[in-house]
Design a protein around this motif. Structure first.
Motif, mmCIF file in Angstrom:
data_model
loop_
_atom_site.group_PDB
_atom_site.id
_atom_site.type_symbol
_atom_site.label_atom_id
_atom_site.label_comp_id
_atom_site.label_asym_id
_atom_site.label_seq_id
_atom_site.Cartn_x
_atom_site.Cartn_y
_atom_site.Cartn_z
ATOM 1 N N ALA A 1 0.820 -1.216 0.000
ATOM 2 C CA ALA A 1 0.000 0.000 0.000
ATOM 3 C C ALA A 1 0.852 1.264 0.000
ATOM 4 O O ALA A 1 0.400 2.317 -0.478
ATOM 5 C CB ALA A 1 -0.940 0.000 1.204
ATOM 6 N N ARG A 2 2.078 1.185 0.506
ATOM 7 C CA ARG A 2 2.964 2.367 0.530
ATOM 8 C C ARG A 2 3.537 2.706 -0.849
ATOM 9 O O ARG A 2 4.073 3.790 -1.054
ATOM 10 C CB ARG A 2 4.112 2.133 1.513
ATOM 11 N N ASN B 1 3.467 3.647 -4.931
ATOM 12 C CA ASN B 1 2.542 4.357 -5.814
ATOM 13 C C ASN B 1 1.963 3.367 -6.826
ATOM 14 O O ASN B 1 2.414 2.226 -6.930
ATOM 15 C CB ASN B 1 3.207 5.563 -6.477
ATOM 16 N N ARG B 2 0.979 3.788 -7.593
ATOM 17 C CA ARG B 2 0.267 2.875 -8.493
ATOM 18 C C ARG B 2 1.195 2.250 -9.539
ATOM 19 O O ARG B 2 1.093 1.055 -9.820
ATOM 20 C CB ARG B 2 -0.888 3.629 -9.183
ATOM 21 N N ASP B 3 2.102 3.020 -10.115
ATOM 22 C CA ASP B 3 3.032 2.473 -11.108
ATOM 23 C C ASP B 3 3.927 1.405 -10.494
ATOM 24 O O ASP B 3 4.166 0.353 -11.095
ATOM 25 C CB ASP B 3 3.898 3.575 -11.720
ATOM 26 N N GLN B 4 4.417 1.669 -9.287
ATOM 27 C CA GLN B 4 5.259 0.696 -8.598
ATOM 28 C C GLN B 4 4.466 -0.572 -8.265
ATOM 29 O O GLN B 4 4.982 -1.682 -8.391
ATOM 30 C CB GLN B 4 5.837 1.293 -7.317
ATOM 31 N N GLN B 5 3.218 -0.405 -7.864
ATOM 32 C CA GLN B 5 2.379 -1.564 -7.554
ATOM 33 C C GLN B 5 2.207 -2.465 -8.772
ATOM 34 O O GLN B 5 2.291 -3.687 -8.665
ATOM 35 C CB GLN B 5 1.016 -1.123 -7.030
ATOM 36 N N LEU B 6 1.987 -1.862 -9.937
ATOM 37 C CA LEU B 6 1.821 -2.653 -11.159
ATOM 38 C C LEU B 6 3.102 -3.420 -11.496
ATOM 39 O O LEU B 6 3.047 -4.588 -11.897
ATOM 40 C CB LEU B 6 1.419 -1.751 -12.325
ATOM 41 N N GLN C 1 3.519 -6.319 -8.969
ATOM 42 C CA GLN C 1 2.597 -7.411 -9.287
ATOM 43 C C GLN C 1 3.105 -8.251 -10.457
ATOM 44 O O GLN C 1 2.858 -9.457 -10.519
ATOM 45 C CB GLN C 1 1.212 -6.862 -9.614
#
Length: 146
Positions: A36-37, A39-44, A47
């Motif tokens: 959750a910490r 950002n969205r680009d890093q999360q993608l 994953q």
């Protein structure tokens, strides 16, 4: 007879647990706060099991798991930490790769796959490595697979 069945069931459960821990999805599920910490680009990227410059140690661990080996490097910029992700091969054929096959088990001792540890002519190579400076990835070295 019951003892053999129990051993088989426990062995299968251990294999499934090891496989589950080795995916980005399993690592994210085990540590949702760290995910959750990001950002969205890093999360993608996490994953997808990918890393880029600027990732924190935590993000790399989510994407790739624990390194097989950690070393330090000192140069004019200071001391950096290098995470090595290894491949074990014989005559160019992979025996195994990754943390769960490096001679450690879940408790940090013993050998997960001891029959490969003393394999004659075994070659250990870096598949890739991450160099951290100030807690962030500053260099990524990947093996050329051409």
């Amino acid at each position: 007879m019951k003892t053999n069945r129990l051993i088989t069931i426990l062995g299968a459960a251990a294999i499934l647990l090891a496989a589950a821990c080795s995916t980005p999805a399993a690592r994210i599920k085990a540590n949702p706060e760290a995910f959750a910490r990001l950002n969205r680009d890093q999360q993608l990227l996490v994953q997808a099991g990918q890393v880029v410059l600027g990732f924190s140690e935590e993000a790399v661990r989510l994407a790739l798991g624990d390194p097989d080996r950690v070393t330090t490097r000192t140069d004019e910029r200071g001391e950096s930490m290098v995470w090595h992700f290894l491949s074990y091969e014989v005559e160019g054929r992979a025996l195994f790769t990754g943390y769960y096959h490096s001679g450690r088990n879940w408790w940090g001792w013993g050998a997960a796959y001891p029959y490969y540890l003393d394999y004659p002519a075994r070659t250990v190579r870096d598949r890739f490595r991450m160099e951290f400076l100030g807690g962030k990835v500053v260099a990524i070295t990947r093996e050329d697979t051409r």
